[in-house]
Design an enzyme around this catalytic site. Structure first.
Site, PDB file in Angstrom:
ATOM      1  N   CYS A  50       0.828  -1.208   0.000  1.00  0.00           N
ATOM      2  CA  CYS A  50       0.000   0.000   0.000  1.00  0.00           C
ATOM      3  C   CYS A  50       0.865   1.262   0.000  1.00  0.00           C
ATOM      4  O   CYS A  50       2.061   1.221   0.292  1.00  0.00           O
ATOM      5  CB  CYS A  50      -0.953   0.001   1.188  1.00  0.00           C
ATOM      6  SG  CYS A  50      -0.150   0.300   2.758  1.00  0.00           S
ATOM      7  N   CYS A  52       0.910   3.819   2.051  1.00  0.00           N
ATOM      8  CA  CYS A  52       1.502   4.258   3.316  1.00  0.00           C
ATOM      9  C   CYS A  52       2.678   3.367   3.714  1.00  0.00           C
ATOM     10  O   CYS A  52       3.544   3.798   4.488  1.00  0.00           O
ATOM     11  CB  CYS A  52       0.459   4.371   4.431  1.00  0.00           C
ATOM     12  SG  CYS A  52      -0.391   2.875   4.888  1.00  0.00           S
TER      13      CYS A  52
END
Length: 143
Positions: A50, A52
């Protein structure tokens, strides 16, 4: 471009990033059990593809360890890729729900605390470095 080829490239880069930072990659349940049986402090980075993870967690993982105090062992499991190893590692994170990316801090194989996704997402890498180094200050010996 074929989606699977694209994702393989993304995963390969994510794996390389964390290995180059000095983390030992745990890809099997046996690897996880062996790592968790080590004496001392262990930081487990639960890796992910992802945004982040790539923009915050992996840079924080790489930079937080350049500090006066740090864990004895640095390891990583890859959520969504090495599923059995990740599930096995999460079994050691008693009291914490599955979260990726995240950081688990253990002492002698027992969970002390975690920096969970909600502590990472929406924060900067510098913020997360500070959170990790606070954990190191409270639990690690000076090197």
């Amino acid at each position: 471009m074929d989606f699977n080829l694209f994702m393989n490239d993304v995963v390969d880069v994510a794996r390389l990033d964390i290995r180059e930072a000095g983390y030992e990659e745990l890809t099997t349940t046996e690897d996880v059990d062996a790592a968790m049986k080590r004496e001392g402090t262990t930081l487990v980075m639960v890796n992910s593809v992802c945004g982040c993870a790539g923009g915050v967690a992996r840079p924080a993982a790489a930079n937080a360890i350049h500090y006066d105090k740090r864990p004895d062992h640095l390891v990583t499991v890859f959520a969504g890729q090495d599923k059995d190893a990740t599930e096995k590692a999460r079994g050691y994170f008693e009291g914490y729900p599955p979260s990726s990316p995240s950081f688990a801090f253990l002492k002698d194989g027992k969970i002390v605390t975690m920096v969970e996704r909600h502590d990472i997402e929406g924060f900067t890498a510098v913020d997360v470095v500070g959170k990790l180094q606070k954990v190191f200050d409270e639990n690690c010996e000076e090197i």
